[in-house]
Motif scaffolding. Structure first.
Motif, PDB file in Angstrom:
ATOM      1  N   HIS A 326       0.832  -1.205   0.000  1.00  0.00           N
ATOM      2  CA  HIS A 326       0.000   0.000   0.000  1.00  0.00           C
ATOM      3  C   HIS A 326       0.868   1.256   0.000  1.00  0.00           C
ATOM      4  CE1 HIS A 326      -3.434   2.602   0.878  1.00  0.00           C
ATOM      5  NE2 HIS A 326      -2.637   3.220   1.727  1.00  0.00           N
ATOM      6  N   LEU A 327       1.895   1.300   0.854  1.00  0.00           N
ATOM      7  CA  LEU A 327       2.783   2.462   0.877  1.00  0.00           C
ATOM      8  C   LEU A 327       3.454   2.668  -0.475  1.00  0.00           C
ATOM      9  CD1 LEU A 327       4.494   2.105   4.382  1.00  0.00           C
ATOM     10  CD2 LEU A 327       2.757   3.768   3.696  1.00  0.00           C
ATOM     11  N   ARG A 328       3.861   1.561  -1.098  1.00  0.00           N
ATOM     12  CA  ARG A 328       4.521   1.656  -2.395  1.00  0.00           C
ATOM     13  C   ARG A 328       3.567   2.168  -3.476  1.00  0.00           C
ATOM     14  NH1 ARG A 328       9.797   2.248  -2.391  1.00  0.00           N
ATOM     15  NH2 ARG A 328      10.809   0.820  -0.941  1.00  0.00           N
ATOM     16  N   GLN A 329       2.419   1.560  -3.573  1.00  0.00           N
ATOM     17  CA  GLN A 329       1.514   1.893  -4.666  1.00  0.00           C
ATOM     18  C   GLN A 329       0.787   3.213  -4.462  1.00  0.00           C
ATOM     19  OE1 GLN A 329      -0.992  -1.453  -5.895  1.00  0.00           O
ATOM     20  NE2 GLN A 329       0.573  -2.886  -5.160  1.00  0.00           N
ATOM     21  N   SER A 330       0.602   3.645  -3.201  1.00  0.00           N
ATOM     22  CA  SER A 330      -0.090   4.904  -2.939  1.00  0.00           C
ATOM     23  C   SER A 330       0.845   6.096  -2.944  1.00  0.00           C
ATOM     24  CB  SER A 330      -0.804   4.832  -1.580  1.00  0.00           C
ATOM     25  OG  SER A 330       0.152   4.775  -0.528  1.00  0.00           O
ATOM     26  N   GLY A 331       2.155   5.847  -3.093  1.00  0.00           N
ATOM     27  CA  GLY A 331       3.111   6.948  -3.110  1.00  0.00           C
ATOM     28  C   GLY A 331       3.527   7.438  -1.753  1.00  0.00           C
ATOM     29  N   GLY A 332       3.337   6.643  -0.729  1.00  0.00           N
ATOM     30  CA  GLY A 332       3.712   7.052   0.622  1.00  0.00           C
ATOM     31  C   GLY A 332       5.193   7.014   0.889  1.00  0.00           C
ATOM     32  N   LEU A 333       5.949   6.306   0.049  1.00  0.00           N
ATOM     33  CA  LEU A 333       7.410   6.275   0.125  1.00  0.00           C
ATOM     34  C   LEU A 333       7.956   6.897  -1.150  1.00  0.00           C
ATOM     35  CD1 LEU A 333       7.948   2.628   1.425  1.00  0.00           C
ATOM     36  CD2 LEU A 333       8.302   4.710   2.732  1.00  0.00           C
ATOM     37  N   ALA A 334       9.004   7.730  -0.989  1.00  0.00           N
ATOM     38  CA  ALA A 334       9.568   8.395  -2.167  1.00  0.00           C
ATOM     39  C   ALA A 334      11.085   8.382  -2.075  1.00  0.00           C
ATOM     40  CB  ALA A 334       9.069   9.831  -2.261  1.00  0.00           C
ATOM     41  N   PRO A 335      11.781   8.276  -3.204  1.00  0.00           N
ATOM     42  CA  PRO A 335      13.245   8.288  -3.179  1.00  0.00           C
ATOM     43  C   PRO A 335      13.784   9.693  -2.901  1.00  0.00           C
ATOM     44  CG  PRO A 335      12.458   8.196  -5.435  1.00  0.00           C
ATOM     45  CD  PRO A 335      11.246   8.078  -4.563  1.00  0.00           C
ATOM     46  N   MET A 336      14.887   9.749  -2.174  1.00  0.00           N
ATOM     47  CA  MET A 336      15.560  11.013  -1.892  1.00  0.00           C
ATOM     48  C   MET A 336      17.061  10.809  -2.008  1.00  0.00           C
ATOM     49  SD  MET A 336      15.595  13.306   1.628  1.00  0.00           S
ATOM     50  CE  MET A 336      16.537  12.047   2.535  1.00  0.00           C
ATOM     51  N   VAL A 337      17.722  11.718  -2.708  1.00  0.00           N
ATOM     52  CA  VAL A 337      19.185  11.704  -2.763  1.00  0.00           C
ATOM     53  C   VAL A 337      19.711  12.177  -1.422  1.00  0.00           C
ATOM     54  CG1 VAL A 337      21.231  12.631  -3.911  1.00  0.00           C
ATOM     55  CG2 VAL A 337      19.181  12.114  -5.252  1.00  0.00           C
ATOM     56  N   THR A 338      20.638  11.424  -0.842  1.00  0.00           N
ATOM     57  CA  THR A 338      21.153  11.746   0.478  1.00  0.00           C
ATOM     58  C   THR A 338      22.348  12.686   0.392  1.00  0.00           C
ATOM     59  OG1 THR A 338      22.571   9.783   0.447  1.00  0.00           O
ATOM     60  CG2 THR A 338      20.372   9.523   1.370  1.00  0.00           C
ATOM     61  N   ASP A 339      22.789  13.158   1.537  1.00  0.00           N
ATOM     62  CA  ASP A 339      23.893  14.118   1.572  1.00  0.00           C
ATOM     63  C   ASP A 339      25.222  13.489   1.174  1.00  0.00           C
ATOM     64  OD1 ASP A 339      23.623  12.603   3.857  1.00  0.00           O
ATOM     65  OD2 ASP A 339      24.353  14.139   5.216  1.00  0.00           O
ATOM     66  N   ASP A 340      25.294  12.169   1.137  1.00  0.00           N
ATOM     67  CA  ASP A 340      26.525  11.515   0.691  1.00  0.00           C
ATOM     68  C   ASP A 340      26.433  11.047  -0.766  1.00  0.00           C
ATOM     69  OD1 ASP A 340      24.810   9.369   0.859  1.00  0.00           O
ATOM     70  OD2 ASP A 340      25.922   8.324   2.439  1.00  0.00           O
ATOM     71  N   GLY A 341      25.375  11.461  -1.463  1.00  0.00           N
ATOM     72  CA  GLY A 341      25.227  11.117  -2.875  1.00  0.00           C
ATOM     73  C   GLY A 341      24.481   9.831  -3.146  1.00  0.00           C
ATOM     74  N   GLY A 342      24.122   9.105  -2.109  1.00  0.00           N
ATOM     75  CA  GLY A 342      23.353   7.881  -2.288  1.00  0.00           C
ATOM     76  C   GLY A 342      21.870   8.180  -2.433  1.00  0.00           C
ATOM     77  N   THR A 343      21.071   7.140  -2.342  1.00  0.00           N
ATOM     78  CA  THR A 343      19.620   7.293  -2.440  1.00  0.00           C
ATOM     79  C   THR A 343      18.959   6.464  -1.348  1.00  0.00           C
ATOM     80  OG1 THR A 343      19.751   7.563  -4.844  1.00  0.00           O
ATOM     81  CG2 THR A 343      17.595   7.058  -3.934  1.00  0.00           C
ATOM     82  N   THR A 344      17.913   7.015  -0.765  1.00  0.00           N
ATOM     83  CA  THR A 344      17.143   6.281   0.233  1.00  0.00           C
ATOM     84  C   THR A 344      15.671   6.569   0.012  1.00  0.00           C
ATOM     85  OG1 THR A 344      16.946   5.802   2.610  1.00  0.00           O
ATOM     86  CG2 THR A 344      17.110   8.114   1.989  1.00  0.00           C
ATOM     87  N   ASP A 345      14.819   5.737   0.558  1.00  0.00           N
ATOM     88  CA  ASP A 345      13.384   5.989   0.520  1.00  0.00           C
ATOM     89  C   ASP A 345      12.959   6.670   1.815  1.00  0.00           C
ATOM     90  OD1 ASP A 345      12.785   4.883  -1.996  1.00  0.00           O
ATOM     91  OD2 ASP A 345      12.810   2.863  -1.159  1.00  0.00           O
ATOM     92  N   VAL A 346      12.117   7.688   1.703  1.00  0.00           N
ATOM     93  CA  VAL A 346      11.633   8.396   2.880  1.00  0.00           C
ATOM     94  C   VAL A 346      10.115   8.355   2.921  1.00  0.00           C
ATOM     95  CG1 VAL A 346      13.625   9.911   3.113  1.00  0.00           C
ATOM     96  CG2 VAL A 346      11.742  10.604   1.631  1.00  0.00           C
ATOM     97  N   VAL A 347       9.576   8.452   4.146  1.00  0.00           N
ATOM     98  CA  VAL A 347       8.132   8.443   4.351  1.00  0.00           C
ATOM     99  C   VAL A 347       7.612   9.869   4.193  1.00  0.00           C
ATOM    100  CG1 VAL A 347       6.276   7.926   5.969  1.00  0.00           C
ATOM    101  CG2 VAL A 347       8.328   6.473   5.912  1.00  0.00           C
ATOM    102  N   LEU A 348       6.640  10.061   3.320  1.00  0.00           N
ATOM    103  CA  LEU A 348       6.095  11.390   3.075  1.00  0.00           C
ATOM    104  C   LEU A 348       5.041  11.758   4.112  1.00  0.00           C
ATOM    105  CD1 LEU A 348       5.740  11.355  -0.821  1.00  0.00           C
ATOM    106  CD2 LEU A 348       7.673  12.100   0.585  1.00  0.00           C
ATOM    107  N   LEU A 349       4.651  13.034   4.120  1.00  0.00           N
ATOM    108  CA  LEU A 349       3.596  13.476   5.026  1.00  0.00           C
ATOM    109  C   LEU A 349       2.338  12.652   4.782  1.00  0.00           C
ATOM    110  CD1 LEU A 349       3.829  17.387   4.959  1.00  0.00           C
ATOM    111  CD2 LEU A 349       4.895  15.789   6.551  1.00  0.00           C
TER     112      LEU A 349
END
Length: 383
Positions: A326-349
Motif C-alpha cells: 500500500h505504501l509503495r503503490q499509494s506513493g507514501g514512500l519516495a526516493p531522496m538523494v542523500t547528503d553523501d550522494g546515495g539514495t534512500t526511501d523516505v516516508v512522506l507526510l
C-alpha cells in the motif's frame, strides 16, 4: 524529485530554522514539504544529529528533507549579526534549544520582534510557561510524566512508546501554530510567538484517559490490564507462530467472524448473546477463539477477513514497511538523494492536497551546501 514548489500552498514563505534532533526539524520539514523555503542553520561541522548512532541514526534523514543548509557560528558576534540580518528576510523563525539560550544570544522573540513586528517565531520546548518551564525534557521524560508510559506498559512496568511520538507531534503542533499565526498576520499585519511543548503534547495524548477518570471517578488501568469495551479486540497466535490482531466491535461483526472461522455455534451460546455479555466472559471467549485460530494460516485467513469486512492487522515490523504494497503503490514512500550522494526511501507526510502527496523536491543538504547562495544574496541586498 519534484523541484517546483510554486504550486504548493506555502510557496513564497521563508523560514529560518535553528533546530536539531527531532521536534524542531519536524516542524521545519512539514513547512518545507508544503512549499516553504526552509533554511537550516547548522553550527561549524554540521548538526550533530547527522552523526547519531543506534536508534538515532535515521533522525536527520527522516526530518530534514526539502531544506537548505547554511553554516553559521551563532556563538560568535559575527555569526549572531549575520543570523539577525538573515532573520530580517524571513517570515518565520524556528528554534528548539534549551530554555533561555536564544535570549542569551539576542535571538529571542522579544528582541527580534522589536525590529521585525511581522515575524512569526516558534519555540519548541519541554514545557509551556509554568512551574516546569525551565526543566530540560526528553521524549522519554514527558512520556513518564504525561501518563503515556503508565498507560502503555503492564502494571508496575511503565513503558515508553516505541518511537518519538511527542517530538514528532510537538513539531506538528508547531507547524499548526505557524499556519494559524500566518492567517492572523493577514488580518493584523503583526506576527507573534508560537510555543509548542513536549509535556503538554503528551498530556493531550492522555486526555481521553483523564476524562475517563473525571467521568467515572475510577483510575484508568494501564492498557495491558484494561477492561475492553469489545469482546474480540486482541492479538491472536496463528499457525507457525504468526500473530494477527482481530477486532470484532459489533454483534454483526462477531457473527461474521464466527462464520469466517467456521464456528457459527458460538453465536448460539447464551453467554455470547451480545457484546456486553461477551465482555463479561471475555477471557473464556478469547481462549476458545485462540484454540480455533491456532490452526489458521495468516496468508489464508487475512484475505477472508478482509472480504468479510472484519478489522484485522498483522503485526508489522518497521523493516517490513519498506516493502509494504500500500505504501509503495499509494506513493507514501519516495526516493531522496542523500547528503553523501546515495539514495534512500523516505516516508512522506500522511496527507494529500488535491489528490497529490507533497513530495521530495531536493536532495538532503550537505553541511553548509547553500551558505554561499544564501549569504551572498544577503550581502547583495544590503549594498
Amino acid at each position: 524529485m519534484t523541484p517546483d514548489s510554486s504550486a504548493l500552498p506555502l510557496a513564497g514563505l521563508r523560514v529560518l530554522e535553528f533546530t536539531h534532533m527531532v521536534m524542531g526539524p519536524t516542524c521545519g520539514m512539514i513547512l518545507a514539504d508544503l512549499g516553504a523555503e526552509v533554511i537550516k542553520i547548522e553550527p561549524p561541522g554540521g548538526d550533530k544529529t547527522r552523526r547519531l548512532p543506534g536508534l538515532g541514526i535515521g533522525f536527520f534523514r527522516s526530518f530534514n528533507r526539502n531544506k537548505k543548509s547554511v553554516v553559521l557560528d551563532i556563538t560568535t558576534e559575527a555569526g549572531r549579526q549575520t543570523a539577525a540580518e538573515l532573520i530580517g528576510t524571513c517570515d518565520v523563525v524556528l528554534e528548539n534549544f534549551r530554555p533561555g539560550l536564544m535570549q542569551e544570544l539576542g535571538l529571542d522573540y522579544a528582541t527580534l520582534s522589536a525590529r521585525h513586528p511581522g515575524l512569526i517565531y516558534v519555540s519548541h520546548k519541554g514545557f509551556l510557561p509554568g512551574p516546569y518551564e525551565k526543566r530540560l525534557a526528553l521524549d522519554e521524560v514527558v512520556q513518564m510524566m504525561g501518563g503515556l508510559s503508565y498507560m502503555t506498559g503492564p502494571v508496575g512496568r511503565p513503558l515508553r512508546a516505541g518511537t518519538s511520538v511527542n517530538d514528532i507531534m510537538g513539531g506538528m503542533f508547531g507547524a499548526i501554530g505557524v499556519l494559524a499565526a500566518l492567517r492572523e498576520r493577514e488580518r493584523t499585519g503583526r506576527g507573534q510567538e508560537v510555543q509548542s511543548a513536549l509535556f503538554e503534547n503528551c498530556v493531550f495524548l492522555s486526555s481521553q484517559h483523564m476524562q475517563q477518570y473525571l467521568m467515572t471517578g475510577e483510575a484508568p488501568p494501564p492498557m495491558p490490564s484494561r477492561v475492553s469495551a469489545w469482546s474480540v479486540y486482541d492479538v491472536f497466535t496463528l499457525a507457525g507462530g504468526e500473530q494477527l490482531f482481530i477486532g470484532a466491535v459489533s454483534d454483526k461483526q462477531f457473527a461474521t467472524l464466527c462464520r469466517v472461522l467456521d464456528c457459527p455455534a458460538l453465536t448460539q451460546r447464551p453467554e455470547y448473546a451480545d457484546n456486553a455479555a461477551r465482555v463479561a466472559v471475555r477471557p473464556q471467549l478469547l481462549a476458545e477463539l485462540g484454540a480455533i485460530l491456532v490452526d489458521h494460516r495468516l496468508d489464508e485467513l487475512a484475505p477472508r477477513l478482509e472480504a468479510a469486512g472484519i478489522p484485522y492487522a498483522p503485526i508489522a515490523r518497521p523493516e517490513q514497511l519498506v516493502d509494504d504494497p500500500h505504501l509503495r503503490q499509494s506513493g507514501g514512500l519516495a526516493p531522496m538523494v542523500t547528503d553523501d550522494g546515495g539514495t534512500t526511501d523516505v516516508v512522506l507526510l500522511p496527507l494529500t492536497l488535491g489528490g497529490r502527496r507533497p513530495g521530495v523536491r531536493m536532495p538532503l543538504p550537505r553541511v553548509g551546501e547553500h551558505s554561499e547562495e544564501i549569504l551572498s544574496a544577503l550581502k547583495a541586498a544590503a549594498t
